[in-house]
Enzyme design. Sequence first.
Site, PDB file in Angstrom:
ATOM      1  N   ASP A   1       0.616  -1.171  -0.122  1.00  0.00           N
ATOM      2  CA  ASP A   1       0.298   0.766   0.021  1.00  0.00           C
ATOM      3  C   ASP A   1       0.696   1.169  -0.107  1.00  0.00           C
ATOM      4  OD1 ASP A   1       0.902  -0.698   2.001  1.00  0.00           O
ATOM      5  OD2 ASP A   1      -0.775   0.509   3.387  1.00  0.00           O
TER       6      ASP A   1
ATOM      7  N   ASP B   1       8.116   4.537  -1.695  1.00  0.00           N
ATOM      8  CA  ASP B   1       7.695   3.618  -0.510  1.00  0.00           C
ATOM      9  C   ASP B   1       6.107   2.982  -0.715  1.00  0.00           C
ATOM     10  OD1 ASP B   1       6.760   3.577   2.667  1.00  0.00           O
ATOM     11  OD2 ASP B   1       6.770   5.398   3.077  1.00  0.00           O
TER      12      ASP B   1
ATOM     13  N   GLU C   1       0.147  -1.294   5.912  1.00  0.00           N
ATOM     14  CA  GLU C   1       0.905  -0.932   6.193  1.00  0.00           C
ATOM     15  C   GLU C   1       0.976   0.682   6.994  1.00  0.00           C
ATOM     16  OE1 GLU C   1       5.514   0.735   7.528  1.00  0.00           O
ATOM     17  OE2 GLU C   1       3.744   1.316   5.941  1.00  0.00           O
TER      18      GLU C   1
ATOM     19  N   HIS D   1       6.009  10.038   1.926  1.00  0.00           N
ATOM     20  CA  HIS D   1       4.280  11.163   2.109  1.00  0.00           C
ATOM     21  C   HIS D   1       4.295  12.568   1.548  1.00  0.00           C
ATOM     22  CE1 HIS D   1       4.123   7.768   5.429  1.00  0.00           C
ATOM     23  NE2 HIS D   1       4.547   6.900   4.229  1.00  0.00           N
TER      24      HIS D   1
HETATM   25 ZN   LIG Z   1       6.646   1.963   4.032  1.00  0.00          ZN
END
Ligand SMILES: [Zn+2]
Length: 375
Positions: A80, A108, A141, A348
């Site tokens: 994810d 990520d 996660e 992020h």
């Molecule tokens: Zn990660």
Amino acid sequence: MVNEERIRQTFEELVRMYAPSKGERAVCDYLKKRMRALGADEIIEDNGGSINGGNSGNLIAKFAANAENLPSIALTGHMDCVECCEHIEPVRRDGVYYSNGNTVLGSDDKSGVAAILEGLELIKEKNIPHGKITVIFTVQEESGLGGSKNIGTKYIEGIDFGYTLDGDGHAGNVYIEGPAQYTLTFTLHGKASHAGMAPEKGINAISMAASGIAQCPTGRIDEETTCNIGVIEGGIATNIVPETCVVHVEARSRNDEKLEQIVKEIIHAFENGIKSFDGGTMDVVKTKEYEAFRVKENAPMMTLFRKACDNAGFEMKTAVSGGGSDANWFGAKGFPSVLVGVGMADFHTNRENLAEKDLYEAGELVYRLIEAETK
Ligand SMILES: [Zn+2]
């Protein structure tokens, strides 16, 4: 060594699939196909994702040992991505991957996932002798480690140790410790009343929260302990004395005793804070989000890691992490795992980027870890 074109293609295919937490279906189906093509002896999708209402489980693929007396190792990554991750368009500029600016890049953890796939391709091509390999691609996660937390333990029995390919920094960066975390949710119960006509009949829940917060520790407590007052919600209108206020707090430490101590202090601060509010009450919900993980520098998994880095010519750097990852839950549920750098930077955010070199090296590292079992 690494097939650069192949790992780039894998990476680009992966990030283009929409895979928010609980919506990993497309990636899971893709990875099942890749695992089959790589010759996995067993491919399992568990129900670890359905517990929280996701559309995919964790994917576990097992490759039987083809040589004796070698360790049984796990390679793990997560499927994810944080939002916004729909319609990711990877752009390559001067040897670095970026998104087009409207989304995250998704390195990520697609950098880690692509590295695992490339490492396995190389092992297959070169027919490298290896012990049992268990590949684990987790779900959820990013939404609180839900996949690794709920993974079926029967699927991870007998693993000696693992490598979680989900860290920042280049290959060779390895996090050997990470904190445990609690979240605390305080609900302050006051009493509603008209703010102009009868304020004295009310009990202001926001003031209660403020009084607790004023006494509450926050920020860095010491080198291995932190806490944060993160969210506050309460009140409806200025003309109503607020009846309810909710405050969300977290605390982390790599030291279990210190963590228990700081949690006690936080709760005590709120208990003390509301004492002067006659009739006001408080509920607190305390949740252990994940356990700490800790691996010794001289553990067999670190010896293997060092050998792999030496063979690849990578500089090895150990560090401690302040965040949680799947490695925390794997450590608590069955096998120690360390968090390995796969090059993601500014993750992020929409500025997230990944140097091509870091992607290639992450793939190479996976190959070298397996190769180093015998060499
Ligand atoms: Zn990660």
